[in-house]
Scaffold this active site. Structure first.
Site, PDB file in Angstrom:
ATOM      1  N   PHE A 229       0.811  -1.224   0.000  1.00 44.87           N
ATOM      2  CA  PHE A 229       0.000   0.000   0.000  1.00 44.87           C
ATOM      3  C   PHE A 229       0.845   1.275   0.000  1.00 44.87           C
ATOM      4  O   PHE A 229       0.363   2.345   0.346  1.00 44.87           O
ATOM      5  CB  PHE A 229      -0.982   0.028   1.184  1.00 44.87           C
ATOM      6  CG  PHE A 229      -1.706  -1.267   1.397  1.00 44.87           C
ATOM      7  CD1 PHE A 229      -2.587  -1.739   0.435  1.00 44.87           C
ATOM      8  CD2 PHE A 229      -1.498  -2.037   2.524  1.00 44.87           C
ATOM      9  CE1 PHE A 229      -3.241  -2.953   0.601  1.00 44.87           C
ATOM     10  CE2 PHE A 229      -2.140  -3.250   2.705  1.00 44.87           C
ATOM     11  CZ  PHE A 229      -3.022  -3.705   1.745  1.00 44.87           C
ATOM     12  N   ARG A 311       1.995  15.574  -5.863  1.00 51.25           N
ATOM     13  CA  ARG A 311       0.821  14.888  -6.404  1.00 51.25           C
ATOM     14  C   ARG A 311      -0.470  15.434  -5.789  1.00 51.25           C
ATOM     15  O   ARG A 311      -1.527  15.435  -6.441  1.00 51.25           O
ATOM     16  CB  ARG A 311       0.921  13.373  -6.214  1.00 51.25           C
ATOM     17  CG  ARG A 311      -0.134  12.586  -6.966  1.00 51.25           C
ATOM     18  CD  ARG A 311       0.142  11.085  -6.969  1.00 51.25           C
ATOM     19  NE  ARG A 311       1.049  10.689  -8.020  1.00 51.25           N
ATOM     20  CZ  ARG A 311       0.658  10.262  -9.242  1.00 51.25           C
ATOM     21  NH1 ARG A 311      -0.618  10.181  -9.537  1.00 51.25           N
ATOM     22  NH2 ARG A 311       1.544   9.915 -10.138  1.00 51.25           N
ATOM     23  N   PHE A 345      -0.857   8.527  -2.885  1.00 54.87           N
ATOM     24  CA  PHE A 345       0.381   9.307  -2.862  1.00 54.87           C
ATOM     25  C   PHE A 345       0.128  10.819  -2.918  1.00 54.87           C
ATOM     26  O   PHE A 345       0.684  11.524  -3.742  1.00 54.87           O
ATOM     27  CB  PHE A 345       1.232   8.863  -4.071  1.00 54.87           C
ATOM     28  CG  PHE A 345       2.714   9.077  -3.947  1.00 54.87           C
ATOM     29  CD1 PHE A 345       3.486   8.285  -3.125  1.00 54.87           C
ATOM     30  CD2 PHE A 345       3.357  10.055  -4.689  1.00 54.87           C
ATOM     31  CE1 PHE A 345       4.858   8.455  -3.041  1.00 54.87           C
ATOM     32  CE2 PHE A 345       4.737  10.254  -4.611  1.00 54.87           C
ATOM     33  CZ  PHE A 345       5.484   9.437  -3.783  1.00 54.87           C
ATOM     34  N   THR A 495       5.731  10.960 -11.231  1.00 55.41           N
ATOM     35  CA  THR A 495       5.992  12.351 -11.588  1.00 55.41           C
ATOM     36  C   THR A 495       7.497  12.617 -11.698  1.00 55.41           C
ATOM     37  O   THR A 495       7.891  13.622 -12.277  1.00 55.41           O
ATOM     38  CB  THR A 495       5.362  13.318 -10.559  1.00 55.41           C
ATOM     39  OG1 THR A 495       5.849  12.977  -9.262  1.00 55.41           O
ATOM     40  CG2 THR A 495       3.863  13.204 -10.595  1.00 55.41           C
ATOM     41  N   GLU A 765      -4.322   2.533  -7.429  1.00 61.59           N
ATOM     42  CA  GLU A 765      -4.673   3.677  -6.590  1.00 61.59           C
ATOM     43  C   GLU A 765      -5.993   4.371  -6.933  1.00 61.59           C
ATOM     44  O   GLU A 765      -6.712   4.803  -6.035  1.00 61.59           O
ATOM     45  CB  GLU A 765      -3.549   4.722  -6.652  1.00 61.59           C
ATOM     46  CG  GLU A 765      -2.240   4.268  -6.045  1.00 61.59           C
ATOM     47  CD  GLU A 765      -1.076   5.148  -6.476  1.00 61.59           C
ATOM     48  OE1 GLU A 765      -0.743   5.179  -7.678  1.00 61.59           O
ATOM     49  OE2 GLU A 765      -0.509   5.819  -5.609  1.00 61.59           O
TER      50      GLU A 765
END
Lengths: 811, 166
Positions: A229, A311, A345, A495, A765
């Site tokens: 996770f 994010r 995230f 990213t 996610e």
């Protein structure tokens, strides 16, 4: 074809018979040492004196290390700051490791680790967001600010304005298998690390760095995790490095696993945050200007907090086309555990902030929030033609890849090799789509939430149920119901652009069996099965022919973390690339054998066909071997089109977006704050599913885990910075009885417009954020208690619900 | 002290400290690692085993308390052929990471037995059985086994498919 089949998880039979092996299940080697950290008892200060005589004298203790005894700093950090020494005298959070015990048993090590007599020079810790802001305790000097349009003008000139704030809690991963690692010293300083980690390459890198070895001297093997996770992206470094230090110093195998309470105290969690907002909007709820501030509590070290906070900014728009917005992000440094990656995230924090803003606007206008959402949506992408996307994408990646990704993955069953795909024409006369961009300047070309929303509202019977909920609430009594819809648009790619690469290694044996290795890690998400299905599909054989093997840095090097939902996208493509290399070689051999052209060879039904003739896949493998042609290949993939400047906040950080939407109905007891989810309807976009059974499981699980974050999972620290919720007795994750009583999950059928593996989409996610609908439904139920906006805080514990009800009543 | 246990129909005579838990005895001294240590607090259920047919949290019980007892772990639920519950867990996707699965299976095996013997639960309408395997009964009776992947829909479907046939 083996893709798109709902095959069970690759380890299904092992799981139900107890044969699936996790790190702590590995057979114990003779002489193995067990480790435990001595943990600091204060949140901030310096160790003055450390008397470890009792520790050393404790039964079973073999050796004890303090910071001075280490071969170097042994940095455990995933960040460029190198700010996480394995052991330290400078304490920055309660529980920080200050010494290390190696003993002959796990219990002996843990008992001894509590016998240290430590005196500290205590300092006042910085614990909360407000304390950190006041002290300007932060990473990156100042806040990061991204701006699109003129938000101040938009707000000032808007017919209506409001402002508010939302506090949201963090979340403990509670992977059921705690952190664990084992290091075995091999000959000539080589180390074998077996760790429960999402990032074997980083473990390899950090272990080598800590001991002054080369990465080539360290091999990391990872068969499976009992849940990750995000919590095993960087947090496993500590255990692996500790084991490596002990193994290297003693020549004995070392194993370490955190006890559950220690795990919860030591490791980082989801970043808790506060979102402050001021928004200007029109009478339809259309946002004209928005100023949003995200205050992110990072904890004592940098870890992955910068990309997490990025994010959150990247999802501050949620699903809405905002003409003018300023996003200000504070990355606050506090004396608490170092918050880390957790499913989504930062995305969930950013998105929840924006959904709260829309909800607040709708309440102010007295309108259905769904209508306000739709009024602000990005425009819908044109419908897909039957075969592939309308506008084939041009690879505008600045640097050209050395190796091309597999060409075309249309869902047609054509698997012939050599059907190259020409570069699409994209000259000045090509039709240009209407440009709509995110706050960070990325064009949104694949938006499908209008369709998903319409379908979900109908299938969930939203309008009628909304009326029924209103009637129920008008009837009075102590109970209230709430109903809410929320959309998801989640950006897919790391990213940090260079992480978007993957490798795979495929062997075909002379009997036609196949062995697969790739850089991704299995934590229950079904990645291995999906990649096996892809590999089998390329060879036209059944998935059961593909043997799945443990992730191994000795086989596929330089892997990225299995994170950012990218596991199947990246590793599936890399495996397909490897398989295609072998397939082309086999096609040449078979073409020669059957006297035809390699381009006409087809791999189908476990046979290799050419015209009307065919040989079995086994025969083809044998022929290839006997022709002295290699049946082994590595594959590589890098995601195309990405370019991103994180400081400016401009570019295309994502390959594509994954979409979904949920409608949740809740029941609330206004006397106690007790609440439950009655029904949830989800329509979620996974592109063309690689495995619908696995995808539905991911969606259901993500929703329930998300609902846990937003309802029962509350982390509590006391005034001294000690985590008081460090066991499942005080920290409540969802149980079987907490899932929605009625739970309807449907996959949105459609292909990914971007060229992903078989046009599938990432699923790990994105569905987590569908649970925002549960939070909004609770807020909706609170709003039924009075005229004012309830401004419910997350998680919606009974205490927060009762506060929200009081606010709604104007009390 | 010497403790005699029968585990999965095999006899073991163990020389153990009196404070060793049943879970540690099974995992570390017998070497059967199917039963998992999730929290060591009796809160997560990953360590659930059957003792004389009844489910217990092996981490909360001392091995010394079970001298002479018959213990079944996940490894003992099948003798080559999968048990109906094991097969149903595969068919209904009753797991993701698999770490809770041994406990879920042992717990569900014991739970179905309890229902068939007419044991009431917290949500039962009366103290006198028989009880049906309703969604509410199932959720209540399985609430001691956590699954962080939240595969509860699959787990419940698997248990129900077996429970309804029984």
């Amino acid at each position: 074809m083996s893709v798109a089949k709902p095959l069970p998880h690759d380890s299904a039979r092992l799981h139900v018979t107890g044969q699936a092996t996790y790190v702590d299940d590995l057979p114990m080697q003779p002489g193995t040492l067990h480790l435990a950290f001595g943990m600091a008892q204060i949140a901030r200060g310096r160790v003055q004196e450390m008397d470890l005589d009792a520790v050393r004298a404790a039964p079973g203790v073999v050796r004890v290390w303090t910071a001075e005894d280490l071969p170097g700093p042994c940095d455990c950090s995933a960040s460029p700051l190198h700010d996480e020494p394995l052991l330290t005298d400078e304490v920055l959070y309660d529980g920080q490791p200050i010494f290390l015990v190696a003993a002959t048993s796990h219990l002996a090590a843990r008992k001894a680790a509590r016998l240290g007599k430590i005196t500290y020079a205590e300092e006042t810790p910085i614990l909360t967001i407000d304390e950190a802001l006041a002290a300007s305790s932060r990473f990156e000097g100042g806040p990061i600010v991204w701006e699109k349009g003129a938000p101040d003008d938009g707000i000032a000139s808007a017919p209506r304005r409001l402002s508010g704030s939302l506090t949201m809690g963090g979340q403990e991963h509670f992977y059921l298998e705690g952190q664990a690692a084992q290091v075995t010293p091999l000959e000539a300083e080589e180390l074998l690390v077996q760790a429960s980690t999402q990032h074997p390459t980083e473990i390899q890198h950090k272990v080598a760095e800590a001991l002054g070895l080369n990465m080539g001297d360290v091999r990391v093997e990872m068969r499976r995790m009992g849940g990750g996770f995000g919590g095993k992206e960087s947090q496993g470094n500590w255990l692996a490095i500790a084991c490596a230090v002990v193994a290297a110093a003693t020549g004995r195998p070392a194993r370490m696993r955190y006890d559950r309470d220690d795990d919860m105290v030591l490791t980082g969690k989801r970043h808790d945050a506060r979102v402050d907002y001021e928004v200007g909007f029109d009478d339809d709820g259309r946002v004209l200007g928005l100023d949003v501030t995200q205050l992110i509590r990072c904890g004592w070290s940098m870890d992955l907090s910068l990309p997490v906070a990025d994010r959150a900014m990247l999802h501050a728009d949620s699903s809405y086309d905002l003409p003018a917005i300023r996003i200000t992000s504070h990355r606050l440094k506090t004396n608490t555990a170092s918050n880390t990656a957790y499913r989504g995230f930062g995305g969930p924090q950013g998105m929840l902030g924006m959904e709260r803003i829309i909800d607040h606007i709708a309440h102010e206008l007295g309108r259905d929030p769904v209508e306000v959402r739709r009024a602000n949506y990005y425009a819908e992408a044109p419908p897909l033609r039957e075969h592939g996307p309308d506008k084939p994408e041009v690879d505008d990646t600045p640097d050209t890849p050395d190796r091309e990704a597999p060409d075309s993955f249309s869902r047609a069953d054509e698997v012939s090799s050599g059907t190259g795909r020409g570069r699409p024409f994209a000259g000045e006369h090509s039709p240009k789509p209407k440009a709509q961009t995110t706050p960070y300047g990325m064009e949104v070309t694949d938006f499908i939430l209008h369709e998903i929303t319409a379908k979900l509202l109908e299938s969930s019977d939203y309008a009628a149920r909304k009326r029924a909920v209103a009637e129920f609430n008008t009837a009075g009594g102590a109970l209230r119901k709430g109903l809410a819809f929320s959309p998801v648009k989640f950006g897919i790619s790391f990213t940090l652009t260079h992480l978007n690469q993957a490798g795979a290694l495929v062997h075909v044996y002379q009997d036609g069996s196949i062995r697969l290795n790739h850089g991704g890690t299995e934590m229950g998400q079904g990645l291995n099965q999906k990649v096996a299905q892809v590999t089998a599909a390329r060879f036209g054989v059944e998935a059961s022919r593909v043997r799945i093997t443990a992730t191994d840095t000795g086989k596929v090097p330089n892997t990225s973390a299995t994170a950012a939902s990218s596991g199947a996208d990246l590793n599936g493509m890399a495996a397909a690339n490897a398989a295609d290399t072998i397939r082309e070689r086999m096609a040449e051999v078979v073409a020669k054998h059957l006297q035809g052209e390699p381009e006409e060879v087809r791999f189908e039904d476990s046979r290799v066909h050419l015209g009307g003739a065919s040989v079995s896949f086994e025969e083809a493998a044998k022929l290839t071997y006997e022709s002295r042609v290699s049946l082994s290949a590595s594959g590589f993939y890098k995601t195309p089109h990405l370019h991103w400047d994180r400081l400016k906040g401009q570019g295309r950080p994502f390959f594509y977006f994954a979409y979904g939407a949920a409608v949740t109905e809740v029941l609330l007891d206004t006397r106690t704050g007790e609440n439950r989810i009655l029904r949830t309807d989800i329509l979620h976009d996974v592109g063309a599913s690689l495995n619908p059974a696995i995808d539905i499981g991911q969606i259901e699980g993500a929703y329930v885990q998300g609902a846990g974050w937003l309802t029962t999972e509350e982390l509590a620290w006391d005034g001294k910075g000690r985590l008081r919720t460090h066991a499942p007795s005080t920290y409540k994750i969802p149980a079987c009885s907490d899932r929605p009583e009625e739970f309807n999950v449907t996959l949105h059928s459609g292909e990914n417009r971007s060229e992903t593996i078989y046009r599938s989409k990432a699923v790990g996610e994105p569905p987590f954020m569908l649970a925002i609908s549960a939070f909004l439904a609770l807020s909706n139920a609170c709003a039924a208690c009075g005229p004012a906006y309830p401004a419910l805080e997350a998680p919606a514990t009974p205490e927060h619900v009762l506060e929200a009800i009081r606010r709604a009543r104007g009390a | 002290m010497q403790i005699d246990l029968t585990i999965n129909q095999k006899s073991y005579s163990l020389e153990l400290d009196s404070r060793v838990t049943l879970l540690d005895a099974i995992r570390e001294h017998v070497g059967l690692t199917g039963s998992k240590k999730g929290c060591d607090h009796g809160q997560c259920g990953a360590c659930t085993v059957l003792v004389n047919g009844r489910r217990i949290n092996a981490c909360l019980s001392l091995a010394a308390m079970h001298d002479g007892d018959e213990i079944t772990t996940v490894e003992g639920l099948s003798d080559g052929e999968l048990s109906p519950l094991q097969a149903a867990f595969i068919k209904e996707d009753g797991f993701q990471c698999g770490y809770c699965t041994p406990g879920q299976l042992c717990s569900a095996t014991g739970m179905l037995q309890e229902i068939s013997e007419g044991w009431p639960s917290h949500v039962s309408d009366s103290l006198d059985g028989p009880y049906e395997l309703s969604e509410a009964e199932l959720s209540e009776r399985m609430s001691g086994n956590l699954c962080r992947c939240s595969c509860y829909p699959g787990i419940n479907a698997a248990i129900r498919s077996v429970g309804e046939k029984a």
